[in-house]
Write a protein that holds these residues in place. Sequence first.
Motif, PDB file in Angstrom:
ATOM      1  N   GLU A 170     -26.136   6.229 -85.269  1.00  0.00           N
ATOM      2  CA  GLU A 170     -25.548   7.023 -84.193  1.00  0.00           C
ATOM      3  C   GLU A 170     -26.471   8.179 -83.818  1.00  0.00           C
ATOM      4  OE1 GLU A 170     -21.659   8.387 -85.323  1.00  0.00           O
ATOM      5  OE2 GLU A 170     -20.863   6.351 -85.491  1.00  0.00           O
ATOM      6  N   ARG A 171     -27.019   8.844 -84.820  1.00  0.00           N
ATOM      7  CA  ARG A 171     -27.914   9.977 -84.560  1.00  0.00           C
ATOM      8  C   ARG A 171     -29.231   9.504 -83.945  1.00  0.00           C
ATOM      9  NH1 ARG A 171     -28.266  13.323 -89.918  1.00  0.00           N
ATOM     10  NH2 ARG A 171     -29.507  14.667 -88.575  1.00  0.00           N
ATOM     11  N   ILE A 172     -29.769   8.409 -84.458  1.00  0.00           N
ATOM     12  CA  ILE A 172     -31.019   7.851 -83.928  1.00  0.00           C
ATOM     13  C   ILE A 172     -30.831   7.417 -82.477  1.00  0.00           C
ATOM     14  CG2 ILE A 172     -32.577   5.859 -84.119  1.00  0.00           C
ATOM     15  CD1 ILE A 172     -32.145   6.119 -87.232  1.00  0.00           C
ATOM     16  N   ASP A 173     -29.737   6.705 -82.213  1.00  0.00           N
ATOM     17  CA  ASP A 173     -29.472   6.240 -80.846  1.00  0.00           C
ATOM     18  C   ASP A 173     -29.318   7.397 -79.869  1.00  0.00           C
ATOM     19  OD1 ASP A 173     -29.618   3.601 -81.616  1.00  0.00           O
ATOM     20  OD2 ASP A 173     -27.454   3.280 -81.668  1.00  0.00           O
ATOM     21  N   ALA A 174     -28.740   8.496 -80.317  1.00  0.00           N
ATOM     22  CA  ALA A 174     -28.572   9.660 -79.440  1.00  0.00           C
ATOM     23  C   ALA A 174     -29.922  10.209 -78.984  1.00  0.00           C
ATOM     24  CB  ALA A 174     -27.768  10.748 -80.149  1.00  0.00           C
ATOM     25  N   VAL A 175     -30.940  10.077 -79.819  1.00  0.00           N
ATOM     26  CA  VAL A 175     -32.290  10.530 -79.463  1.00  0.00           C
ATOM     27  C   VAL A 175     -33.015   9.481 -78.621  1.00  0.00           C
ATOM     28  CG1 VAL A 175     -34.590  11.112 -80.396  1.00  0.00           C
ATOM     29  CG2 VAL A 175     -32.523  12.014 -81.501  1.00  0.00           C
ATOM     30  N   LEU A 176     -32.919   8.210 -79.025  1.00  0.00           N
ATOM     31  CA  LEU A 176     -33.739   7.168 -78.412  1.00  0.00           C
ATOM     32  C   LEU A 176     -33.161   6.577 -77.131  1.00  0.00           C
ATOM     33  CD1 LEU A 176     -34.958   5.231 -81.583  1.00  0.00           C
ATOM     34  CD2 LEU A 176     -36.117   7.075 -80.320  1.00  0.00           C
ATOM     35  N   ARG A 177     -31.848   6.484 -77.040  1.00  0.00           N
ATOM     36  CA  ARG A 177     -31.230   5.848 -75.863  1.00  0.00           C
ATOM     37  C   ARG A 177     -31.673   6.495 -74.552  1.00  0.00           C
ATOM     38  NH1 ARG A 177     -26.150   6.344 -77.098  1.00  0.00           N
ATOM     39  NH2 ARG A 177     -26.111   4.515 -78.421  1.00  0.00           N
ATOM     40  N   PRO A 178     -31.707   7.841 -74.444  1.00  0.00           N
ATOM     41  CA  PRO A 178     -32.154   8.442 -73.179  1.00  0.00           C
ATOM     42  C   PRO A 178     -33.599   8.096 -72.813  1.00  0.00           C
ATOM     43  CG  PRO A 178     -31.013  10.073 -74.533  1.00  0.00           C
ATOM     44  CD  PRO A 178     -31.212   8.857 -75.391  1.00  0.00           C
ATOM     45  N   LEU A 179     -34.383   7.659 -73.801  1.00  0.00           N
ATOM     46  CA  LEU A 179     -35.771   7.279 -73.548  1.00  0.00           C
ATOM     47  C   LEU A 179     -35.918   5.778 -73.310  1.00  0.00           C
ATOM     48  CD1 LEU A 179     -37.395   9.479 -76.347  1.00  0.00           C
ATOM     49  CD2 LEU A 179     -37.239   9.985 -73.899  1.00  0.00           C
ATOM     50  N   GLY A 180     -34.794   5.072 -73.311  1.00  0.00           N
ATOM     51  CA  GLY A 180     -34.825   3.628 -73.088  1.00  0.00           C
ATOM     52  C   GLY A 180     -35.297   2.845 -74.296  1.00  0.00           C
ATOM     53  N   LEU A 181     -35.128   3.412 -75.484  1.00  0.00           N
ATOM     54  CA  LEU A 181     -35.608   2.757 -76.707  1.00  0.00           C
ATOM     55  C   LEU A 181     -34.468   2.467 -77.671  1.00  0.00           C
ATOM     56  CD1 LEU A 181     -38.760   4.923 -77.549  1.00  0.00           C
ATOM     57  CD2 LEU A 181     -38.716   2.646 -76.520  1.00  0.00           C
ATOM     58  N   THR A 182     -34.685   1.436 -78.468  1.00  0.00           N
ATOM     59  CA  THR A 182     -33.890   1.194 -79.667  1.00  0.00           C
ATOM     60  C   THR A 182     -34.789   1.563 -80.841  1.00  0.00           C
ATOM     61  OG1 THR A 182     -34.713  -1.058 -79.900  1.00  0.00           O
ATOM     62  CG2 THR A 182     -32.662  -0.747 -78.600  1.00  0.00           C
ATOM     63  N   PHE A 183     -34.232   1.614 -82.034  1.00  0.00           N
ATOM     64  CA  PHE A 183     -35.058   1.946 -83.189  1.00  0.00           C
ATOM     65  C   PHE A 183     -36.112   0.862 -83.431  1.00  0.00           C
ATOM     66  CE2 PHE A 183     -35.925   2.817 -87.762  1.00  0.00           C
ATOM     67  CZ  PHE A 183     -36.400   4.111 -87.595  1.00  0.00           C
ATOM     68  N   ALA A 184     -35.748  -0.399 -83.209  1.00  0.00           N
ATOM     69  CA  ALA A 184     -36.711  -1.493 -83.394  1.00  0.00           C
ATOM     70  C   ALA A 184     -37.898  -1.337 -82.446  1.00  0.00           C
ATOM     71  CB  ALA A 184     -36.028  -2.841 -83.180  1.00  0.00           C
ATOM     72  N   ARG A 185     -37.624  -1.017 -81.188  1.00  0.00           N
ATOM     73  CA  ARG A 185     -38.725  -0.848 -80.232  1.00  0.00           C
ATOM     74  C   ARG A 185     -39.514   0.423 -80.531  1.00  0.00           C
ATOM     75  NH1 ARG A 185     -34.644  -2.684 -76.468  1.00  0.00           N
ATOM     76  NH2 ARG A 185     -34.606  -0.675 -75.437  1.00  0.00           N
ATOM     77  N   TYR A 186     -38.829   1.466 -80.975  1.00  0.00           N
ATOM     78  CA  TYR A 186     -39.520   2.682 -81.386  1.00  0.00           C
ATOM     79  C   TYR A 186     -40.504   2.366 -82.516  1.00  0.00           C
ATOM     80  CZ  TYR A 186     -40.512   6.947 -83.926  1.00  0.00           C
ATOM     81  OH  TYR A 186     -41.173   7.949 -84.585  1.00  0.00           O
TER      82      TYR A 186
END
Length: 183
Positions: A53-69
């Motif tokens: 949830e915390r990771i997605d809150a950072v990455l989602r606005p950038l159009g990323l998932t953790f896997a793509r990050y």
Amino acid sequence: MVSSPGPDRPARPDRPDPIREAHRQWVRHGWADAADAMAVVTSLVRVHQLLHERIDAVLRPLGLTFARYEVLRLLAFTTAGSLPMTRLGSLLQVHPTSVTSAVDRLERQGFVVRERQSADRRVVRAAITDTGRAVVEEATVGLNDSVFGELGLDPDETADLTRLLSTYRRHAGDRVEPGEDGV
């Protein structure tokens, strides 16, 4: 979506701990020998949810998932800014289909390009673009500020947890380098 406890959302003391209750039920139903391990596994799954949830809150606005990050971060760490697709999968410990899917999406976003290796045209490399470098740096700053730097554990607890998880990984067959079972 229900907000989880965290730095800005304290736990609700009026609600029982569901994992502790599950542990009690495991014991009550005659599974005491497995109750502690069930509580560990259930706790790890819950922590995974909370962290995502915390990771997605950072990455989602950038159009990323953790896997793509992870793909972008790995490519940005390389000197050449590129890796063969097969090497990406090996380093990330994921199935080739998962790497292809992540790179497909990153390519559509303009964060990576695919290149053929001149010496062996069968080898396809994923290469990070300037746009990909910019977004992965922004994402890393956000993750360091909001997730990795604010884990909620003190340094000794972090080191202890890393050691314990490394022990589990080693027993499960992961390659854990000497010295990696601590920070």
